[in-house]
Design an enzyme around this catalytic site. Structure first.
Site, PDB file in Angstrom:
ATOM      1  N   GLY A   1     -35.774  60.835 -18.221  1.00 17.13           N
ATOM      2  CA  GLY A   1     -36.312  61.360 -17.037  1.00 17.13           C
ATOM      3  C   GLY A   1     -35.016  61.640 -16.151  1.00 17.13           C
ATOM      4  O   GLY A   1     -35.329  61.229 -14.892  1.00 17.13           O
TER       5      GLY A   1
ATOM      6  N   ARG B   1     -34.154  64.760 -12.613  1.00 18.61           N
ATOM      7  CA  ARG B   1     -34.212  64.862 -10.988  1.00 18.61           C
ATOM      8  C   ARG B   1     -34.464  63.487 -10.594  1.00 18.61           C
ATOM      9  O   ARG B   1     -34.595  62.433 -11.225  1.00 18.61           O
ATOM     10  CB  ARG B   1     -35.588  65.602 -10.791  1.00 18.61           C
ATOM     11  CG  ARG B   1     -36.761  65.105 -10.877  1.00 18.61           C
ATOM     12  CD  ARG B   1     -37.942  65.719 -10.557  1.00 18.61           C
ATOM     13  NE  ARG B   1     -39.007  64.949 -10.377  1.00 18.61           N
ATOM     14  CZ  ARG B   1     -40.394  65.403 -10.137  1.00 18.61           C
ATOM     15  NH1 ARG B   1     -40.682  66.595 -10.313  1.00 18.61           N
ATOM     16  NH2 ARG B   1     -41.482  64.411 -10.052  1.00 18.61           N
TER      17      ARG B   1
ATOM     18  N   VAL C   1     -40.692  61.046 -23.648  1.00 17.48           N
ATOM     19  CA  VAL C   1     -40.309  59.722 -24.218  1.00 17.48           C
ATOM     20  C   VAL C   1     -42.066  58.848 -24.329  1.00 17.48           C
ATOM     21  O   VAL C   1     -41.798  58.026 -24.845  1.00 17.48           O
ATOM     22  CB  VAL C   1     -39.446  58.965 -23.448  1.00 17.48           C
ATOM     23  CG1 VAL C   1     -38.086  59.805 -23.581  1.00 17.48           C
ATOM     24  CG2 VAL C   1     -39.781  59.048 -21.893  1.00 17.48           C
TER      25      VAL C   1
ATOM     26  N   ASN D   1     -35.661  55.100 -17.360  1.00 17.80           N
ATOM     27  CA  ASN D   1     -35.961  55.537 -15.989  1.00 17.80           C
ATOM     28  C   ASN D   1     -37.341  56.277 -15.872  1.00 17.80           C
ATOM     29  O   ASN D   1     -37.879  56.319 -14.859  1.00 17.80           O
ATOM     30  CB  ASN D   1     -34.710  56.161 -15.490  1.00 17.80           C
ATOM     31  CG  ASN D   1     -35.008  57.239 -14.205  1.00 17.80           C
ATOM     32  OD1 ASN D   1     -35.296  56.564 -12.994  1.00 17.80           O
ATOM     33  ND2 ASN D   1     -35.558  58.416 -14.127  1.00 17.80           N
TER      34      ASN D   1
ATOM     35  N   SER E   1     -40.230  48.413 -10.432  1.00 18.92           N
ATOM     36  CA  SER E   1     -40.472  48.897  -8.950  1.00 18.92           C
ATOM     37  C   SER E   1     -40.716  47.494  -8.309  1.00 18.92           C
ATOM     38  O   SER E   1     -41.188  46.427  -8.988  1.00 18.92           O
ATOM     39  CB  SER E   1     -41.590  49.720  -8.901  1.00 18.92           C
ATOM     40  OG  SER E   1     -42.057  49.712  -7.642  1.00 18.92           O
TER      41      SER E   1
ATOM     42  N   TYR F   1     -49.865  51.306 -12.342  1.00 19.91           N
ATOM     43  CA  TYR F   1     -48.488  51.550 -12.138  1.00 19.91           C
ATOM     44  C   TYR F   1     -47.805  50.111 -11.923  1.00 19.91           C
ATOM     45  O   TYR F   1     -46.810  49.785 -12.556  1.00 19.91           O
ATOM     46  CB  TYR F   1     -48.117  52.338 -10.810  1.00 19.91           C
ATOM     47  CG  TYR F   1     -46.757  52.760 -10.569  1.00 19.91           C
ATOM     48  CD1 TYR F   1     -45.868  53.665 -11.173  1.00 19.91           C
ATOM     49  CD2 TYR F   1     -46.049  52.058  -9.438  1.00 19.91           C
ATOM     50  CE1 TYR F   1     -44.656  53.814 -11.084  1.00 19.91           C
ATOM     51  CE2 TYR F   1     -44.867  52.341  -9.267  1.00 19.91           C
ATOM     52  CZ  TYR F   1     -43.927  53.279  -9.714  1.00 19.91           C
ATOM     53  OH  TYR F   1     -42.606  53.369  -9.624  1.00 19.91           O
TER      54      TYR F   1
ATOM     55  N   ALA G   1     -48.887  47.319 -13.161  1.00 23.51           N
ATOM     56  CA  ALA G   1     -49.032  46.606 -14.280  1.00 23.51           C
ATOM     57  C   ALA G   1     -48.054  47.085 -15.236  1.00 23.51           C
ATOM     58  O   ALA G   1     -47.468  46.234 -15.970  1.00 23.51           O
ATOM     59  CB  ALA G   1     -50.605  46.975 -15.018  1.00 23.51           C
ATOM     60  N   ALA G   2     -47.767  48.329 -15.305  1.00 24.45           N
ATOM     61  CA  ALA G   2     -46.684  48.962 -16.241  1.00 24.45           C
ATOM     62  C   ALA G   2     -45.443  48.338 -15.849  1.00 24.45           C
ATOM     63  O   ALA G   2     -44.664  47.975 -16.783  1.00 24.45           O
ATOM     64  CB  ALA G   2     -46.732  50.506 -16.364  1.00 24.45           C
ATOM     65  N   LYS G   3     -45.048  48.461 -14.416  1.00 28.11           N
ATOM     66  CA  LYS G   3     -43.601  48.014 -13.746  1.00 28.11           C
ATOM     67  C   LYS G   3     -43.656  46.565 -14.040  1.00 28.11           C
ATOM     68  O   LYS G   3     -42.284  46.069 -14.223  1.00 28.11           O
ATOM     69  CB  LYS G   3     -43.621  48.267 -12.568  1.00 28.11           C
ATOM     70  CG  LYS G   3     -43.485  49.971 -12.103  1.00 28.11           C
ATOM     71  CD  LYS G   3     -42.467  50.485 -13.105  1.00 28.11           C
ATOM     72  CE  LYS G   3     -42.189  52.042 -12.735  1.00 28.11           C
ATOM     73  NZ  LYS G   3     -41.227  52.675 -13.467  1.00 28.11           N
TER      74      LYS G   3
HETATM   75  P1  NAD Z   1     -39.405  61.410 -10.188  1.00 27.92           P
HETATM   76  O1  NAD Z   1     -40.582  61.747 -10.210  1.00 27.92           O
HETATM   77  O2  NAD Z   1     -38.548  62.423  -9.231  1.00 27.92           O
HETATM   78  O3  NAD Z   1     -38.563  61.492 -11.584  1.00 27.92           O
HETATM   79  C1  NAD Z   1     -39.194  60.917 -12.684  1.00 27.92           C
HETATM   80  C2  NAD Z   1     -38.725  61.589 -13.882  1.00 27.92           C
HETATM   81  O4  NAD Z   1     -39.403  61.067 -14.972  1.00 27.92           O
HETATM   82  C3  NAD Z   1     -38.972  62.967 -13.699  1.00 27.92           C
HETATM   83  O5  NAD Z   1     -37.800  63.778 -13.904  1.00 27.92           O
HETATM   84  C4  NAD Z   1     -40.259  63.395 -14.914  1.00 27.92           C
HETATM   85  O6  NAD Z   1     -39.957  64.725 -15.315  1.00 27.92           O
HETATM   86  C5  NAD Z   1     -39.418  62.149 -15.798  1.00 27.92           C
HETATM   87  N1  NAD Z   1     -40.585  61.817 -16.641  1.00 27.92           N
HETATM   88  C6  NAD Z   1     -41.858  61.201 -16.470  1.00 27.92           C
HETATM   89  N2  NAD Z   1     -42.597  61.070 -17.529  1.00 27.92           N
HETATM   90  C7  NAD Z   1     -41.883  61.412 -18.662  1.00 27.92           C
HETATM   91  C8  NAD Z   1     -41.982  61.450 -19.827  1.00 27.92           C
HETATM   92  N3  NAD Z   1     -43.078  61.314 -20.531  1.00 27.92           N
HETATM   93  N4  NAD Z   1     -41.014  61.840 -20.771  1.00 27.92           N
HETATM   94  C9  NAD Z   1     -39.661  62.280 -20.111  1.00 27.92           C
HETATM   95  N5  NAD Z   1     -39.790  62.196 -18.877  1.00 27.92           N
HETATM   96  C10 NAD Z   1     -40.567  61.742 -17.945  1.00 27.92           C
HETATM   97  O7  NAD Z   1     -39.258  60.065  -9.606  1.00 27.92           O
HETATM   98  P2  NAD Z   1     -38.097  59.030  -9.220  1.00 27.92           P
HETATM   99  O8  NAD Z   1     -38.692  58.556  -7.844  1.00 27.92           O
HETATM  100  O9  NAD Z   1     -36.742  59.452  -9.368  1.00 27.92           O
HETATM  101  O10 NAD Z   1     -38.529  57.956  -9.987  1.00 27.92           O
HETATM  102  C11 NAD Z   1     -37.565  57.513 -10.963  1.00 27.92           C
HETATM  103  C12 NAD Z   1     -37.977  56.047 -11.576  1.00 27.92           C
HETATM  104  O11 NAD Z   1     -38.052  55.166 -10.545  1.00 27.92           O
HETATM  105  C13 NAD Z   1     -39.660  55.798 -12.100  1.00 27.92           C
HETATM  106  O12 NAD Z   1     -39.675  55.086 -13.351  1.00 27.92           O
HETATM  107  C14 NAD Z   1     -40.032  55.236 -10.964  1.00 27.92           C
HETATM  108  O13 NAD Z   1     -41.474  54.658 -11.250  1.00 27.92           O
HETATM  109  C15 NAD Z   1     -39.273  54.553 -10.535  1.00 27.92           C
HETATM  110  N6  NAD Z   1     -39.347  53.861  -8.901  1.00 27.92           N
HETATM  111  C16 NAD Z   1     -39.370  55.240  -7.882  1.00 27.92           C
HETATM  112  C17 NAD Z   1     -39.232  54.635  -6.574  1.00 27.92           C
HETATM  113  C18 NAD Z   1     -39.362  55.592  -5.374  1.00 27.92           C
HETATM  114  O14 NAD Z   1     -39.552  55.224  -4.288  1.00 27.92           O
HETATM  115  N7  NAD Z   1     -39.007  56.970  -5.618  1.00 27.92           N
HETATM  116  C19 NAD Z   1     -39.416  53.086  -6.264  1.00 27.92           C
HETATM  117  C20 NAD Z   1     -39.826  52.166  -7.537  1.00 27.92           C
HETATM  118  C21 NAD Z   1     -39.632  52.694  -8.550  1.00 27.92           C
END
Ligand code: NAD
Length: 252
Positions: free
Chosen positions: A14, A17, A68, A94, A146, A159, A161-163
């Site tokens: 992922g 972005r 993935v 990620n 998270s 979410y 539970a997964a994290k």
């Molecule tokens: P985002 O939505 O901008 O990016 C997530 C990325 O994962 C995207 O590029 C998406 O296309 C990709 N993705 C999702 N499902 C996929 C799959 N099945 N196969 C391949 N790629 C896949 O979100 P983000 O904020 O950049 O989050 C990144 C990670 O950080 C995530 O795991 C999210 O849960 C975690 N997170 C984010 C925050 C936050 O505040 N933004 C906080 C805690 C945890």
């Protein structure tokens, strides 16, 4: 740039972005080759790879499309990376999604989709990566969990539970492979400004801000720097840990 990191290959799932993009960019700056996995916008991933390749001397970055959450696509992803770039030495799990709902309204599909993208994906990718790391007697696995995986959150039972599941998984991997030179750690971001959080209302944002001692939301680079530390030789004796990067929000 640390000399030892040169020519090591990092895969960021992922990575097209948000946080993943910042992590991929930071790896490039530090001399890692980078495999950027994406499942939606090829243009964004290709553009990122061009930027990474131009920035670091001799650094190579390529984009690989795969969902993935599907084991057969993960197998094909690792095969393509091996054929074109070599063996993955650093894996950053990620990729993630949210499908928020209150428990009473949560549909099985919302539960299943979140488990598949956030937790199953990490199992599939880690299983594919571990053999090469053990063979090299060096490997780094970082899971992006998270803070809500630690403390829970109303409306995000799937979410959270997964994290939380990622943490148990990461620690089991840490125990299984510590003696083989492979570390397995978790980064638990707090509130980070990305597309994922841009959909939240002003009310939710200001309620969150009240709980952050640092007085600001995090940025993707805050997470990227910590991930790169966990992927380096400097963190050699650090495994099975959860690093909350949240401006002091949880402190647990
Ligand atoms: P985002 O939505 O901008 O990016 C997530 C990325 O994962 C995207 O590029 C998406 O296309 C990709 N993705 C999702 N499902 C996929 C799959 N099945 N196969 C391949 N790629 C896949 O979100 P983000 O904020 O950049 O989050 C990144 C990670 O950080 C995530 O795991 C999210 O849960 C975690 N997170 C984010 C925050 C936050 O505040 N933004 C906080 C805690 C945890």
């Amino acid at each position: 740039m640390s000399g030892e990191n040169t020519r090591r290959l990092a895969l960021v799932t992922g990575g097209g972005r948000g946080i993943g993009r910042a992590i991929a960019r930071e790896f490039g700056k530090r001399g890692f080759d980078v495999a950027v996995n994406y499942n939606s916008s090829a243009a964004a991933a290709e553009e990122l790879c061009a930027e990474i390749s131009q920035a670091g001397p001799g650094v190579s970055a390529r984009a690989f499309k795969a969902d993935v959450s599907k084991p057969e696509e993960v197998k094909a992803l690792f095969k393509s990376i091996e054929d074109t770039m070599g063996t993955v030495r650093v894996l950053v799990n990620n990729a993630g999604i949210t499908r928020d709902n209150l428990l009473m309204r949560m549909k099985e599909e919302e539960w299943g989709a979140v488990m598949a993208a956030n937790l199953n994906s990490a199992f599939y990718c880690t299983k594919e990566a571990i053999r090469g790391m053990v063979k090299a007697r060096w490997g780094r696995i970082v899971f992006i969990s998270s803070v809500v995986g630690l403390i829970g959150n109303a409306g995000q039972a799937n979410y959270c539970a997964a994290k939380a599941g990622l943490i148990g998984f990461a620690r089991s991997v840490a125990r299984e492979y510590a003696s083989k030179g492979v570390t397995s750690n978790v980064v638990a971001p707090g509130f980070i400004e990305t597309d994922m959080t841009s959909v939240l209302s002003e009310n939710v944002r200001s309620a969150m801000m009240q709980q952050i001692p640092a007085g600001r939301f995090g940025c993707p680079e805050d997470i990227a720097r910590a991930v790169c530390f966990l992927a380096s030789d400097e963190s050699d004796y650090l495994t099975g840990q959860v690093l909350a990067i949240d401006g002091g929000m949880t402190m647990c």
